[in-house]
Design a protein around this motif. Structure first.
Motif, short mmCIF file in Angstrom:
data_model
loop_
_atom_site.label_atom_id
_atom_site.label_comp_id
_atom_site.label_asym_id
_atom_site.label_seq_id
_atom_site.Cartn_x
_atom_site.Cartn_y
_atom_site.Cartn_z
N ALA A 1 -0.23 2.93 -6.01
CA ALA A 1 -0.70 2.00 -7.04
C ALA A 1 -1.92 1.27 -6.51
CB ALA A 1 0.40 1.01 -7.39
N TYR A 2 -3.02 1.37 -7.25
CA TYR A 2 -4.28 0.75 -6.83
C TYR A 2 -4.81 -0.13 -7.94
CZ TYR A 2 -9.11 0.30 -5.27
OH TYR A 2 -10.33 -0.21 -4.88
N ARG A 3 -5.35 -1.25 -7.56
CA ARG A 3 -5.71 -2.28 -8.55
C ARG A 3 -6.97 -1.98 -9.35
NH1 ARG A 3 -8.38 -7.30 -5.19
NH2 ARG A 3 -9.68 -6.07 -3.78
N ARG A 4 -7.78 -1.05 -8.86
CA ARG A 4 -9.01 -0.70 -9.58
C ARG A 4 -8.98 0.77 -9.99
NH1 ARG A 4 -12.97 -4.75 -9.00
NH2 ARG A 4 -12.51 -6.28 -7.35
N GLY A 5 -10.14 1.30 -10.39
CA GLY A 5 -10.21 2.67 -10.86
C GLY A 5 -10.36 3.69 -9.74
N GLU A 6 -10.22 4.95 -10.09
CA GLU A 6 -10.31 6.03 -9.11
C GLU A 6 -11.63 6.00 -8.35
OE1 GLU A 6 -10.12 10.95 -9.01
OE2 GLU A 6 -9.66 9.84 -10.85
N GLU A 7 -12.70 5.69 -9.06
CA GLU A 7 -14.03 5.70 -8.43
C GLU A 7 -14.21 4.58 -7.41
OE1 GLU A 7 -14.35 3.20 -12.19
OE2 GLU A 7 -13.27 4.97 -11.47
N HIS A 8 -13.31 3.60 -7.44
CA HIS A 8 -13.41 2.48 -6.49
C HIS A 8 -12.58 2.69 -5.23
CE1 HIS A 8 -14.06 0.47 -10.54
NE2 HIS A 8 -15.20 0.24 -9.90
N MET A 9 -11.75 3.71 -5.21
CA MET A 9 -10.88 3.92 -4.06
C MET A 9 -11.71 4.30 -2.82
SD MET A 9 -7.58 5.90 -5.69
CE MET A 9 -6.66 5.91 -4.13
N ASN A 10 -11.32 3.71 -1.68
CA ASN A 10 -12.01 4.05 -0.43
C ASN A 10 -11.64 5.45 0.05
OD1 ASN A 10 -13.44 1.66 -0.17
ND2 ASN A 10 -11.80 0.63 0.92
N ALA A 11 -10.45 5.91 -0.30
CA ALA A 11 -10.07 7.28 0.02
C ALA A 11 -10.96 8.24 -0.78
CB ALA A 11 -8.60 7.52 -0.30
N SER A 12 -11.44 9.27 -0.12
CA SER A 12 -12.35 10.20 -0.79
C SER A 12 -11.65 10.95 -1.91
CB SER A 12 -12.91 11.20 0.22
OG SER A 12 -11.90 12.08 0.67
N ALA A 13 -12.46 11.51 -2.81
CA ALA A 13 -11.92 12.30 -3.92
C ALA A 13 -11.12 13.49 -3.38
CB ALA A 13 -13.05 12.77 -4.82
N TYR A 14 -11.59 14.06 -2.29
CA TYR A 14 -10.89 15.19 -1.68
C TYR A 14 -9.50 14.77 -1.20
CZ TYR A 14 -9.37 18.47 1.88
OH TYR A 14 -8.61 19.32 2.63
#
Length: 453
Positions: A307-320
């Motif tokens: 569960a992350y508080r912002r959107g996918e594009e804001h995650m520090n974990a890479s898309a991969y």
């Protein structure tokens, strides 16, 4: 929407014994010699190589790939180590898909970059496996001594470079063994077969470096104490504290620090004895969150949700890395922040309530709408900090809870440098920490030797 919690189910041995070895085997099998030659032949050896510019340590990528293509992996490894002495680990953990490989001309033209990370691993693995002489020859002793606090990537990089320049270095680390993040904080399937310790031994092969473990800044020594005994200090101890959720019941059984859990997993002799919940919720959006979620799933958790508080594009974990987690059955939910924990009469977590979020005038805000997820375990992976400032009174300036350092990694104290995660503005990447250590070492060397900056 609310689900009724069951009795918490956190236990070891969720899987057949034979499954653990398979689940935690190398997630990226190394290239064979033939595969490395074929892959190296795909490189265009660009003159103004964008991959080299994208590498935080500025490895000459076209050169080392050309050396592999010419049948010289030993020379390729030396090219890598000249800029990154932890090139073997970085080949395993670097997010190459957002660094060198993202800007590869093949990626731009075909959507299929040269496998730079795997080629780097091929060269460095071959070098270490064959026990070649150390790629650095230590310079004549300078008579200068440097204390390095922290035996992680930044500290090891700094110590190695200083030692190669002829200085005597003592590394002080709070853990029972060196390696820092590489040993205690990286997912077990990324670095197998005790590679982190093998790499430490390789790095120390340059000579002139002594490591003292079980030594914690603020408990066993102070900055002022070190300043009275050493000519310079490098601080690279990372961030030992973990941010709290700020919720009632956070001390309940089943509410777990993700960093500590990964460390215990990495040091476990028998993974089947590591207890994991049946339904797991991870709070956070960085690599630690993805790593603990993936490893929970590999340990036998049936349901794992990030569960992350912002959107996918804001995650520090890479898309991969996010996609890798999804392919292993991890559910990633965005725009949710923790608002309450449900704890049973035995003091164990049974559920977590999350509030939906949205952007309101450029600021993140809760919407008031909530969802409750049943959870036997809740992992906290929302960043790290200095729980207590062990440098209180040392004259070292901080910014937003981290050490302030300039481009040469100098702190506000003229005899103290710093790098890695403990520094404000750091990139939270192993390869960036290695570069910090290297930059600091060269600045320390110039200062100690009276050379012009």
């Amino acid at each position: 929407m609310t689900m009724m919690p069951d009795k918490p189910d956190v236990r070891p041995a969720r899987l057949p014994d034979t499954d653990y070895a398979d689940n935690f085997s190398d997630i990226h099998p190394p290239l064979t010699a033939h595969e490395a030659l074929v892959e190296s032949d795909r490189c265009y050896f660009c003159y103004d190589a964008p991959c080299m510019t994208a590498c935080p340590t500025s490895i000459d990528i076209p050169l080392f790939i050309r050396q592999i293509a010419a049948g010289n992996p030993k020379g390729a490894a030396k090219t890598i180590y000249a800029e990154n002495i932890l090139g073997g680990m970085c080949a395993r953990v670097c997010p190459t898909e957002t660094l060198c490989e993202e800007v590869c001309v093949r990626e731009i033209a075909e959507g299929k970059p040269v496998k730079i990370g795997l080629l780097q691993r091929y060269a460095t693995d071959r070098f270490m496996e064959r026990d070649y002489p150390h790629p650095f020859i230590r310079a004549a002793p300078t008579g200068k001594t440097v204390a390095v606090v922290g035996a992680g990537p930044a500290g090891l990089s700094c110590a190695h470079r200083l030692a190669s320049l002829g200085h005597d270095v003592v590394i002080l680390d709070a853990r029972p063994k060196p390696g820092g993040l590489n040993e205690f904080g990286i997912a077990a399937y990324k670095t197998t077969n005790d590679f982190a310790q093998d790499e430490v031994d390789f790095i120390l092969g340059v000579g002139g470096v002594k490591i003292e473990t079980g030594q914690m800044l603020g408990r066993d020594f102070t900055v002022d104490g070190l300043l009275s005994r050493y000519d310079a200090i490098f601080l690279g101890m990372g961030l030992p504290g973990v941010n709290d959720l700020g919720l009632a019941g956070e001390d309940a059984d089943g509410c777990v620090d993700a960093v500590d859990f990964i460390a215990r997993l990495r040091q476990a002799d028998d993974l089947s004895q590591l207890a994991v919940g049946r339904r797991v919720v991870v709070i956070g959006g960085g690599m630690t969150a993805v790593d603990v979620a993936m490893q929970s799933k590999l340990l036998g958790a049936e349901e794992v949700t990030i569960a992350y508080r912002r959107g996918e594009e804001h995650m520090n974990a890479s898309a991969y890395e996010q996609e890798l987690a999804r392919t292993h059955g991890v559910v990633i939910r965005h725009w949710l922040q923790p608002s309450a924990l449900t704890v049973d009469d035995r003091g164990a977590v049974t559920a977590i309530t999350l509030e939906f979020t949205s952007m309101d005038g450029g600021r993140l805000a809760g919407t008031g709408e909530t969802v409750t997820l049943v959870a036997d375990q809740v992992f906290k992976a929302i960043g790290q900090n200095f729980a207590d400032n062990p440098m209180e009174g040392s004259g070292i300036a901080f910014e937003r809870g981290r050490i302030r350092a300039d481009a040469d990694r100098r702190t506000s104290h003229p005899k103290v440098w710093a790098g890695g995660d403990c520094v404000f503005g750091g990139e939270d990447l192993t390869v960036a920490s290695v570069e910090d250590g290297k930059i600091a070492a060269m600045s320390i060397h110039r200062t100690l030797m009276g050379l012009l900056e």
